[in-house]
Design a protein around this motif. Structure first.
Motif, short mmCIF file in Angstrom:
data_model
loop_
_atom_site.label_atom_id
_atom_site.label_comp_id
_atom_site.label_asym_id
_atom_site.label_seq_id
_atom_site.Cartn_x
_atom_site.Cartn_y
_atom_site.Cartn_z
N GLY A 56 0.80 -1.28 0.08
CA GLY A 56 0.09 0.01 0.12
C GLY A 56 0.89 1.25 0.00
N LEU A 57 2.02 1.22 0.83
CA LEU A 57 2.92 2.53 0.85
C LEU A 57 3.40 2.70 -0.55
N PHE A 58 4.05 1.49 -0.89
CA PHE A 58 4.76 1.53 -2.34
C PHE A 58 3.75 2.33 -3.20
N ASP A 59 2.56 1.77 -3.23
CA ASP A 59 1.55 2.42 -4.24
C ASP A 59 1.31 3.61 -4.20
N VAL A 60 1.29 4.30 -3.01
CA VAL A 60 0.86 5.68 -2.54
C VAL A 60 2.34 6.78 -2.99
#
Lengths: 174, 165
Positions: A56-60
């Motif tokens: 999720g963090l990577f995505d954002v």
């Protein structure tokens, strides 16, 4: 609502029924099935949350352009190297790698590099290598690692060949 | 061993999360929502795989695997090793000590190498999960290629070990 849950978890309930059938025929084996299943599920629940949080963090946070440049179609040897390193430094069972692969595809990593990443995750993890050396000796572990390295690359390139453009676009429509 | 890697993973996730929260609250919220969404989407398939796994492990216990691979050698043992490796899903920290015991009890190097390779690269049990992400064709091909390649690994390791002796 209840209907939705029943539909989504259909397979789970069917298998749960099967476990109860096993329990009915052999309480001993049935109990073992439930114990092992519970242990597996608890293990999964303990390993998987940080993976999804990282996804999720990577995505954002990580911009697509940067990823495409380093790991996209035109990334060449550097991309292959990064994909190998990402997989080799990972931890956790292969099923935890699939959601990571998905976000990589969404960020524009080429399919070939995603397969290299998956291959490295499955069989080239560094912590695993150390443990293998401990148990089976340096020659066995190192030669298997070397053979796996060749195989991971070969499989990624072959998969790239086998799939048509249309099929690739269906896997990675981003 | 498995504990340490999990620990590192949690450390990484939590520190990035803290950093993210300090920088941008909204983005962090968004990231967590995405994390939860992709987890919830795949949870049913996860549970199915884990239940199948439990059934396989109990019906095909380690002792059975050991007797089959330990007693027989030759091509049949080779083939058997590959099939057992492909359908079971034993974590490495169980598989390596097991392979060592088998090797000490007369199992062949090639058999063990092919067993470990299919174990790690081929996942019949996780196939439904892989299909969800990559489609039938790509998932089946990846497993098939990995399965076939495992025989090369077995042969290669066998040669390396022989030369080293």
């Amino acid at each position: 609502m209840v209907k939705d849950i029943l539909r989504t978890y259909r397979g789970f309930f069917v298998l749960l029924g099967l476990c109860f059938v096993a329990f009915f025929f052999s309480p001993l084996l049935g109990r073992k099935v439930f114990t092992v299943a519970l242990r597996n599920i608890l293990f999964m629940l303990s390993v998987v949350p940080p993976v999804f949080i990282l996804v999720g963090l990577f995505d954002v946070w990580i911009p697509r352009e940067k990823v495409v440049k380093r790991l996209g179609e035109a990334s060449g040897m550097v991309g292959i190297g990064i994909a190998l390193a990402l997989g080799a430094l990972a931890a956790g069972p292969l099923y935890a790698a699939f959601p990571v692969a998905e976000v990589l595809l969404r960020k524009g990593v080429s399919l070939r590099n995603v397969w290299i990443f998956l291959g490295a995750w499955s069989t080239m993890k560094i912590p695993m290598l150390l443990f293998e050396i401990q148990n089976l000796g340096l020659v066995f572990a190192a030669s298997r690692y070397f053979m796996s390295f060749l195989g991971v690359l070969a499989i990624a390139f072959l998969l790239d060949r086998f799939l048509s453009l249309e099929e690739k676009n269906r896997i990675s429509p981003f | 061993m498995g504990d340490i890697t999990t620990f590192v993973l949690y450390g990484l996730a939590l520190s990035w999360l803290a950093f993210s929260f300090a920088r941008d609250r909204k983005k962090t919220e968004q990231a967590l929502r995405k994390a939860w969404k992709s987890f919830a989407a795949i949870l049913p398939a996860f549970l199915v795989v884990l239940l199948i796994l439990a059934l396989v492990v109990v019906l095909l216990p380690e002792a059975t695997i050991a007797t089959f691979l330990g007693e027989r050698s030759g091509f049949l043992g080779y083939l058997l090793a590959s099939v057992v490796g492909a359908v079971t899903l034993v974590p490495g920290f169980v598989a390596f000590p097991m392979a060592k015991v088998l090797l000490d009890h007369g199992a062949g190097v090639a058999q063990m190498a092919v067993f470990i390779s299919t174990l790690m690269m081929v996942g019949v049990v996780t196939l439904p999960l892989e299909i969800r992400y990559f489609g039938v064709k790509a998932a089946v091909w990846r497993n098939l290629l990995a399965y076939c390649y495992a025989f090369f690994v077995g042969y290669g390791v066998w040669i390396f070990v022989r030369v080293a002796r």
